[in-house]
Design an enzyme around this catalytic site. Structure first.
Site, PDB file in Angstrom:
ATOM      1  N   GLU A 172       0.821  -1.227   0.000  1.00 12.18           N
ATOM      2  CA  GLU A 172       0.000   0.000   0.000  1.00 12.18           C
ATOM      3  C   GLU A 172       0.848   1.266   0.000  1.00 12.18           C
ATOM      4  O   GLU A 172       0.606   2.200   0.780  1.00 12.18           O
ATOM      5  CB  GLU A 172      -0.970  -0.006   1.178  1.00 12.18           C
ATOM      6  CG  GLU A 172      -2.041  -1.068   1.062  1.00 12.18           C
ATOM      7  CD  GLU A 172      -3.105  -0.977   2.151  1.00 12.18           C
ATOM      8  OE1 GLU A 172      -2.996  -0.121   3.045  1.00 12.18           O
ATOM      9  OE2 GLU A 172      -4.064  -1.772   2.097  1.00 12.18           O
ATOM     10  N   GLU A 291      -5.524  -8.276  -0.823  1.00 11.74           N
ATOM     11  CA  GLU A 291      -6.288  -7.983   0.395  1.00 11.74           C
ATOM     12  C   GLU A 291      -7.735  -7.716   0.000  1.00 11.74           C
ATOM     13  O   GLU A 291      -7.999  -6.787  -0.773  1.00 11.74           O
ATOM     14  CB  GLU A 291      -5.729  -6.772   1.159  1.00 11.74           C
ATOM     15  CG  GLU A 291      -4.439  -7.040   1.905  1.00 11.74           C
ATOM     16  CD  GLU A 291      -4.047  -5.892   2.832  1.00 11.74           C
ATOM     17  OE1 GLU A 291      -4.963  -5.257   3.426  1.00 11.74           O
ATOM     18  OE2 GLU A 291      -2.839  -5.626   2.959  1.00 11.74           O
TER      19      GLU A 291
END
Length: 506
Positions: A172, A291
């Site tokens: 991320e 995710e």
């Protein structure tokens, strides 16, 4: 209401990569400590791994597990988790404001993965660290011997290399909350250099570059275009993340959010195609959706607790309690991955144990399966083969997320032997059964081998340590094969279905 679907042996989408049914373990909350690892527990093996949890993971037939983060990895020193346990340092984890004891590291995870029958997907720290630390990590894990890092691994009791085949280039990195957050240009350059170095070591390794943390980010989808512009020639996948919730307490709108997932995949697929064309490349970069899950029940409260607590060790965190409503929705998300199997080759439900997970444990006590365990289990066990194109028609509804949302959500996978089909079907209606006709073109001699269903009057019902079997699959009796070889019947409202059909080979 009545819906019709058509499956044709000749009309296929893509081979379904088994790794689309993967999961994720992060050093976060109780995912590792009192999750997979709890020395002294009555079910712990000689290495401290909970065998009751291992049994449940094995029953998922889990093909791949991402480790050790997640936000945790962006300030993680992998060297802290190797060597004698008594010499490992205790560190402050900035991501979740907790104390990390490092009693489990890459070698322990490798041991656990072997016991679980799963493949390791390791994430490296490209937040606070960089190229040299990453390549040292690779050498420690994968080189046979005769070098500093590989010999150190042998000294630690692991003479044979772990041979990790797939590596995540950070986590991320588009997120301002991330330790070591970078611009797309900065990150794209770094990720490309690390990926190149890894492939100098072994050209068969696969690397995953960070895409957007979610499709609501201000930089989406420009982030993907910029990062891929810099790294397209060296990476194999771009990762995407997205979590879902029913904060509005509007079930039909919640169920329609599976369409957001589909849009996300289509959009990034378009970005990939654009960069490929711009570079005149013959390579294909695929999507690693590493995710995804439902996360909203206690998200606000957990955020407040993290901000206020004083660096606890493995505290309960993000321990979502999933209900029947969530299980049906998770089935829809898995259907999207099957129908987009040409793009999505890896996906990881986040996470595996205790933290937004299909498995919960009580420290010192039992482990149990949450409602979302079951659609993941059926997809993982039976959703492997070739995804079939689904042509369908039927009633729809409008909501905030989308218009013309079909009440029927269906995917189908033809198994490799050509002799069986797995059908995953959902009736999104809250109050009406949905009549169903599935025309099986090119499939002769169809028979129902198994039909399992999740359904009930109370969408908020869930399993607990006291009642672990409140939401479990039950044999379905609503479907049959008629005289024409067509699958017919009715799907109750608020229901998820797995149907295994045997058919004659072509």
């Amino acid at each position: 209401m009545r819906a019709k679907a058509t499956l044709n042996r000749e009309y296929t989408i893509s081979s379904v990569d088994k790794r689309v049914y993967g999961s994720f373990l992060e050093h976060m909350g109780r995912a590792v400590y009192t999750g997979i690892y709890e020395p002294g527990h009555e079910n712990a093996d000689k290495d401290g791994f909970r065998t009751d949890v291992l049994d449940m993971v094995r029953d998922l037939d889990m093909p791949i597990v991402r480790y050790p983060g997640g936000n945790f990895v962006s300030a993680y020193r992998w060297e802290d988790g190797i060597g004698p346990r008594e010499e490992r340092p205790v560190r402050l984890d900035l991501a979740w404001r907790t104390r990390e004891t490092n009693q489990v590291g890459v070698n322990e995870f490798a041991d656990w993965a072997k016991l679980a029958g799963t493949e390791m997907m390791l994430a490296m720290n490209l937040g606070s660290r960089g190229l040299d630390d990453a390549r040292n990590f690779l050498e420690y894990c994968n080189h046979p011997g005769g070098t500093y890092w590989s010999d150190l691994r042998a000294k630690h009791g692991y003479k044979e290399p772990h041979n990790v085949r797939i590596w995540c280039l950070g986590n991320e990195m588009d997120g301002p909350w991330q330790v070591g957050h970078k611009s797309a240009a900065e990150y794209g350059h770094l990720a490309n250099e690390v990926s190149k170095a890894f492939k100098y070591f072994d050209k068969t390794l696969e690397t995953v570059v960070c895409g957007s943390s979610n499709d609501k980010m201000k930089t989406y989808p420009e982030w993907e275009a910029t990062v891929l512009e810099a790294s397209y020639d060296s990476v194999d996948y771009i990762s995407l993340h997205k979590y879902f919730g029913n904060e509005e307490q509007d079930t039909l709108n919640y169920y329609a959010k599976a369409i957001e997932l589909d849009r996300y995949i289509v959009t990034i697929g378009g970005v990939i195609d654009y960069i490929k064309a711009k570079k005149r490349s013959k390579r294909d970069v695929k999507i690693c959706f590493d995710e995804w899950n439902v996360w909203y029940h206690d998200r606000k409260e957990d955020g407040e607790r993290i901000a206020s607590w004083d660096w606890p060790e493995a505290p309960p965190l993000l321990e979502e309690l999933y209900n029947l409503e969530d299980a049906i929705f998770v089935g829809s998300l898995l259907n999207v991955f099957i129908r987009r199997s040409d793009r999505v080759k890896i996906a990881c439900m986040a996470q595996l144990v205790n933290v937004i997970a299909p498995i919960l444990t009580k420290a010192g006590g039992p482990a149990w399966r949450q409602s979302i365990y079951y659609p993941l289990q059926y997809a993982s066990k039976y959703g492997r083969g070739t995804a079939l194109t689904v042509a369908q028609s039927g009633p729809t509804y409008d909501c905030e997320v989308a218009q013309d949302v079909p009440y029927l959500d269906l995917s189908a996978v033809l198994h490799e032997d050509g002799k069986s089909i797995a059908v995953f079907a959902i009736n999104r209606s809250l109050d009406e059964p949905l009549g169903l006709t599935v025309d099986l073109q090119g499939f002769k001699g169809a028979k129902i081998v198994e039909h399992q269903m999740l359904a009930g009057d109370d969408l908020k019902a869930r399993n607990s340590v006291e009642d672990q079997n409140r939401i479990v699959p039950k044999a379905g009796k609503e479907l049959a094969i008629d005289d024409t070889g067509t699958l017919v019947g009715s799907l109750p409202p608020r229901s998820y279905h797995f149907v295994l059909l045997s058919v004659a080979s072509a």
